[in-house]
Design a protein around this motif. Structure first.
Motif, PDB file in Angstrom:
ATOM      1  N   PHE A 330      -5.233   6.975  11.719  1.00  0.00           N
ATOM      2  CA  PHE A 330      -3.859   6.919  12.230  1.00  0.00           C
ATOM      3  C   PHE A 330      -3.081   5.767  11.611  1.00  0.00           C
ATOM      4  O   PHE A 330      -1.933   5.928  11.180  1.00  0.00           O
ATOM      5  CB  PHE A 330      -3.882   6.777  13.753  1.00  0.00           C
ATOM      6  CG  PHE A 330      -2.514   6.632  14.366  1.00  0.00           C
ATOM      7  CD1 PHE A 330      -1.689   7.729  14.519  1.00  0.00           C
ATOM      8  CD2 PHE A 330      -2.054   5.389  14.776  1.00  0.00           C
ATOM      9  CE1 PHE A 330      -0.413   7.600  15.075  1.00  0.00           C
ATOM     10  CE2 PHE A 330      -0.790   5.241  15.325  1.00  0.00           C
ATOM     11  CZ  PHE A 330       0.034   6.362  15.473  1.00  0.00           C
ATOM     12  N   GLN A 331      -3.706   4.594  11.535  1.00  0.00           N
ATOM     13  CA  GLN A 331      -3.034   3.416  11.005  1.00  0.00           C
ATOM     14  C   GLN A 331      -2.732   3.573   9.518  1.00  0.00           C
ATOM     15  O   GLN A 331      -1.618   3.280   9.058  1.00  0.00           O
ATOM     16  CB  GLN A 331      -3.877   2.165  11.252  1.00  0.00           C
ATOM     17  CG  GLN A 331      -3.427   0.928  10.487  1.00  0.00           C
ATOM     18  CD  GLN A 331      -2.027   0.470  10.854  1.00  0.00           C
ATOM     19  OE1 GLN A 331      -1.566   0.694  11.968  1.00  0.00           O
ATOM     20  NE2 GLN A 331      -1.339  -0.165   9.914  1.00  0.00           N
ATOM     21  N   ASN A 332      -3.724   4.019   8.749  1.00  0.00           N
ATOM     22  CA  ASN A 332      -3.528   4.128   7.302  1.00  0.00           C
ATOM     23  C   ASN A 332      -2.431   5.134   6.960  1.00  0.00           C
ATOM     24  O   ASN A 332      -1.536   4.834   6.162  1.00  0.00           O
ATOM     25  CB  ASN A 332      -4.835   4.520   6.624  1.00  0.00           C
ATOM     26  CG  ASN A 332      -4.702   4.597   5.113  1.00  0.00           C
ATOM     27  OD1 ASN A 332      -4.304   5.618   4.566  1.00  0.00           O
ATOM     28  ND2 ASN A 332      -5.020   3.506   4.438  1.00  0.00           N
ATOM     29  N   ILE A 333      -2.502   6.312   7.567  1.00  0.00           N
ATOM     30  CA  ILE A 333      -1.486   7.326   7.291  1.00  0.00           C
ATOM     31  C   ILE A 333      -0.147   6.906   7.905  1.00  0.00           C
ATOM     32  O   ILE A 333       0.909   7.087   7.295  1.00  0.00           O
ATOM     33  CB  ILE A 333      -1.930   8.701   7.821  1.00  0.00           C
ATOM     34  CG1 ILE A 333      -3.181   9.159   7.065  1.00  0.00           C
ATOM     35  CG2 ILE A 333      -0.812   9.724   7.675  1.00  0.00           C
ATOM     36  CD1 ILE A 333      -3.752  10.475   7.554  1.00  0.00           C
ATOM     37  N   GLY A 334      -0.201   6.320   9.096  1.00  0.00           N
ATOM     38  CA  GLY A 334       1.023   5.891   9.774  1.00  0.00           C
ATOM     39  C   GLY A 334       1.808   4.862   8.984  1.00  0.00           C
ATOM     40  O   GLY A 334       3.038   4.912   8.922  1.00  0.00           O
ATOM     41  N   GLY A 338       5.697   5.249   7.564  1.00  0.00           N
ATOM     42  CA  GLY A 338       6.687   4.379   8.183  1.00  0.00           C
ATOM     43  C   GLY A 338       6.659   4.264   9.685  1.00  0.00           C
ATOM     44  O   GLY A 338       7.593   3.712  10.270  1.00  0.00           O
ATOM     45  N   ILE A 339       5.593   4.757  10.339  1.00  0.00           N
ATOM     46  CA  ILE A 339       5.547   4.655  11.801  1.00  0.00           C
ATOM     47  C   ILE A 339       4.620   3.531  12.270  1.00  0.00           C
ATOM     48  O   ILE A 339       4.520   3.284  13.465  1.00  0.00           O
ATOM     49  CB  ILE A 339       5.121   5.989  12.451  1.00  0.00           C
ATOM     50  CG1 ILE A 339       3.705   6.364  12.051  1.00  0.00           C
ATOM     51  CG2 ILE A 339       6.101   7.099  12.091  1.00  0.00           C
ATOM     52  CD1 ILE A 339       3.155   7.572  12.802  1.00  0.00           C
ATOM     53  N   MET A 340       3.932   2.878  11.340  1.00  0.00           N
ATOM     54  CA  MET A 340       3.062   1.742  11.646  1.00  0.00           C
ATOM     55  C   MET A 340       3.302   0.651  10.612  1.00  0.00           C
ATOM     56  O   MET A 340       3.684   0.943   9.470  1.00  0.00           O
ATOM     57  CB  MET A 340       1.587   2.169  11.633  1.00  0.00           C
ATOM     58  CG  MET A 340       1.207   3.155  12.725  1.00  0.00           C
ATOM     59  SD  MET A 340       1.274   2.449  14.389  1.00  0.00           S
ATOM     60  CE  MET A 340      -0.215   1.425  14.387  1.00  0.00           C
ATOM     61  N   PRO A 341       3.084  -0.610  10.985  1.00  0.00           N
ATOM     62  CA  PRO A 341       3.261  -1.696  10.016  1.00  0.00           C
ATOM     63  C   PRO A 341       2.196  -1.653   8.928  1.00  0.00           C
ATOM     64  O   PRO A 341       1.091  -1.135   9.140  1.00  0.00           O
ATOM     65  CB  PRO A 341       3.126  -2.962  10.877  1.00  0.00           C
ATOM     66  CG  PRO A 341       2.313  -2.533  12.057  1.00  0.00           C
ATOM     67  CD  PRO A 341       2.692  -1.110  12.328  1.00  0.00           C
ATOM     68  N   ILE A 342       2.514  -2.188   7.759  1.00  0.00           N
ATOM     69  CA  ILE A 342       1.584  -2.217   6.637  1.00  0.00           C
ATOM     70  C   ILE A 342       0.441  -3.190   6.926  1.00  0.00           C
ATOM     71  O   ILE A 342       0.665  -4.349   7.287  1.00  0.00           O
ATOM     72  CB  ILE A 342       2.296  -2.651   5.342  1.00  0.00           C
ATOM     73  CG1 ILE A 342       3.411  -1.666   4.982  1.00  0.00           C
ATOM     74  CG2 ILE A 342       1.302  -2.776   4.200  1.00  0.00           C
ATOM     75  CD1 ILE A 342       2.938  -0.313   4.547  1.00  0.00           C
ATOM     76  N   THR A 343      -0.784  -2.712   6.797  1.00  0.00           N
ATOM     77  CA  THR A 343      -1.973  -3.568   6.911  1.00  0.00           C
ATOM     78  C   THR A 343      -2.926  -3.189   5.779  1.00  0.00           C
ATOM     79  O   THR A 343      -2.666  -2.262   5.020  1.00  0.00           O
ATOM     80  CB  THR A 343      -2.690  -3.373   8.268  1.00  0.00           C
ATOM     81  OG1 THR A 343      -3.177  -2.027   8.358  1.00  0.00           O
ATOM     82  CG2 THR A 343      -1.757  -3.652   9.433  1.00  0.00           C
ATOM     83  N   GLY A 344      -4.039  -3.881   5.702  1.00  0.00           N
ATOM     84  CA  GLY A 344      -5.010  -3.597   4.649  1.00  0.00           C
ATOM     85  C   GLY A 344      -6.083  -2.619   5.078  1.00  0.00           C
ATOM     86  O   GLY A 344      -7.173  -2.609   4.489  1.00  0.00           O
ATOM     87  N   ILE A 345      -5.815  -1.792   6.073  1.00  0.00           N
ATOM     88  CA  ILE A 345      -6.810  -0.838   6.569  1.00  0.00           C
ATOM     89  C   ILE A 345      -6.899   0.355   5.630  1.00  0.00           C
ATOM     90  O   ILE A 345      -5.889   0.964   5.280  1.00  0.00           O
ATOM     91  CB  ILE A 345      -6.454  -0.375   7.995  1.00  0.00           C
ATOM     92  CG1 ILE A 345      -6.571  -1.560   8.973  1.00  0.00           C
ATOM     93  CG2 ILE A 345      -7.355   0.769   8.440  1.00  0.00           C
ATOM     94  CD1 ILE A 345      -6.153  -1.229  10.384  1.00  0.00           C
ATOM     95  N   THR A 346      -8.107   0.684   5.206  1.00  0.00           N
ATOM     96  CA  THR A 346      -8.323   1.777   4.264  1.00  0.00           C
ATOM     97  C   THR A 346      -8.490   3.117   4.985  1.00  0.00           C
ATOM     98  O   THR A 346      -8.705   3.160   6.198  1.00  0.00           O
ATOM     99  CB  THR A 346      -9.572   1.511   3.411  1.00  0.00           C
ATOM    100  OG1 THR A 346     -10.699   1.296   4.277  1.00  0.00           O
ATOM    101  CG2 THR A 346      -9.377   0.287   2.537  1.00  0.00           C
ATOM    102  N   LEU A 347      -8.409   4.197   4.215  1.00  0.00           N
ATOM    103  CA  LEU A 347      -8.579   5.541   4.758  1.00  0.00           C
ATOM    104  C   LEU A 347     -10.062   5.893   4.704  1.00  0.00           C
ATOM    105  O   LEU A 347     -10.647   5.985   3.612  1.00  0.00           O
ATOM    106  CB  LEU A 347      -7.761   6.539   3.945  1.00  0.00           C
ATOM    107  CG  LEU A 347      -7.561   7.938   4.522  1.00  0.00           C
ATOM    108  CD1 LEU A 347      -6.880   7.885   5.885  1.00  0.00           C
ATOM    109  CD2 LEU A 347      -6.749   8.806   3.569  1.00  0.00           C
TER     110      LEU A 347
END
Length: 381
Positions: A330-334, A338-347
């Motif tokens: 969810f975070q990576n795709i989000g 543009g619905i989640m802030p940019i982080t270094g979480i991989t898919l």
């Protein structure tokens, strides 16, 4: 041994093979025009080969032995996080990697599964009874707090958030009192409102402080998410370009190896953090939907295994792993749409990276071990 191997979830294995194929071909496309990363697709295949071996080996290992050693694993995990802070290599602004020649190893990834095992043990002591504040929730919070803070100071916001999600996901099914849930949600809401208010009020002061401590990228990412209209265009170029690239893919995509935004270098880390952009641009909505369907089937199969466990601790472990995967997807795709802030979480299973892939395969192996050893539960301690 053969009896245990017969209990492998072949549905999950088939899904992993499909994910391996997708990962390899997309990484090949993402690195084709960048000689520096030449051969990354071959390395990913090698990591997958090792990962499948790790998963099968973990299947043969009784997960209950790991549960009994939770305190030793926790000590090793905390020690690695402390050592990496002093002796680790700095990559992408965070001192979170041990550099071993040309290879790098990230302890924060391993600590994810250690947290899941430790929390499963602590929750399992109740045998399904309601968790209490003083005897369960506070010890679990204290258990997770130390590694959370050690990862935060690296600084690695992405993995720190995953730790919180793992705790919340496992507590959600751990028979928590409704009053504690409501109180927890209240604290979260108040905390978020206070954070946003303080961030906007002292925006420049926060930037100056973080930038002084080499964490200016945190401010840029948060500010871009909270105030996209006011953020500097250079700060939000990754988010803007990612959305443009995904949108340009339309229904069917621009075609394999034909991603213009990726080929021209407008998308940073297209083989890793931003790999979903390559899928959306080159394979369109249909390709992205197929990937999401594979994730859905993977999570579904794991939840079925959790439901069939006789050992509650095993169910907690599986749900902890599920929580980790769901949030990372969810975070990576989000963050790419543009619905989640940019982080270094991989898919998961798709992005290039040896440590994260092997950790994910080890997690799958732990799920396999749980499935393979349930019939002996009544005969063992």
């Amino acid at each position: 041994m053969l009896n245990k191997l017969k209990k492998l979830d072949w549905g999950i294995l088939i899904i992993l093979v499909f994910l391996m194929i997708i990962s390899t071909i997309v990484i090949h496309s993402a690195t084709a025009n960048f000689p520096k990363y030449s051969g990354s697709d071959t390395k990913q295949l090698l990591f997958y080969g090792i990962g499948f071996f790790v998963a099968i080996a973990a299947t043969l290992f009784d997960y209950r032995i790991v549960l009994k050693s939770w305190h030793v694993l926790y000590g090793v995990g905390v020690a690695m996080l402390i050592l990496v802070y002093f002796f680790g290599a700095v990559i992408n602004g965070a001192r979170g990697w041990f550099q071993l020649g040309s290879m790098s190893f990230q302890p924060a990834e391993i600590v994810k599964i250690i947290l899941i095992i430790g929390i499963a043990h602590l929750m399992g002591r109740r045998q399904g009874d309601r968790l209490t504040l003083t005897q369960d929730l506070i010890p679990i919070a204290a258990f997770a707090f130390l590694p959370f803070m050690l990862v935060m100071i690296q600084p690695d916001l992405g993995n720190a958030i995953i730790y919180l999600v793992i705790v919340l996901g496992m507590l959600w099914i751990g028979n928590v009192k409704y009053s504690h849930v409501i109180a927890g949600l209240g604290v979260v809401v108040v905390g978020l409102v206070l954070f946003v208010s303080l961030f906007n009020t002292f925006n420049q002061e926060i930037f100056d402080y973080l930038n002084k401590h080499e964490m200016g990228h945190w401010h840029k990412r948060i500010n871009t998410f909270l105030n996209p209209d006011l953020a500097n265009s250079d700060d939000k170029h990754q988010s803007d370009n990612a959305q443009i690239a995904i949108g340009s893919g339309g229904l069917n995509g621009d075609g394999y190896m034909q991603g213009d935004m990726k080929n021209r270098g407008f998308i940073p880390y297209p083989y890793s953090d931003s790999i979903f952009v390559v899928i959306g641009e080159e394979f369109g909505f249909q390709g992205a939907a197929i990937l999401l369907l594979l994730y859905f089937l993977l999570i579904y199969r794991m939840i079925i295994i959790a439901f069939k466990c006789y050992d509650l601790r095993a169910s907690f472990i599986v749900i902890g792993i599920v929580s980790m995967y769901v949030f990372q997807v969810f975070q990576n795709i989000g963050m790419m749409i543009g619905i989640m802030p940019i982080t270094g979480i991989t898919l998961p299973f798709i992005s290039y990276g040896g440590t994260s892939l092997l950790l994910n395969m080890l997690s799958i192996g732990l799920v396999f071990s749980i499935k393979a050893h349930q019939e002996k539960y009544e005969l063992a301690d």
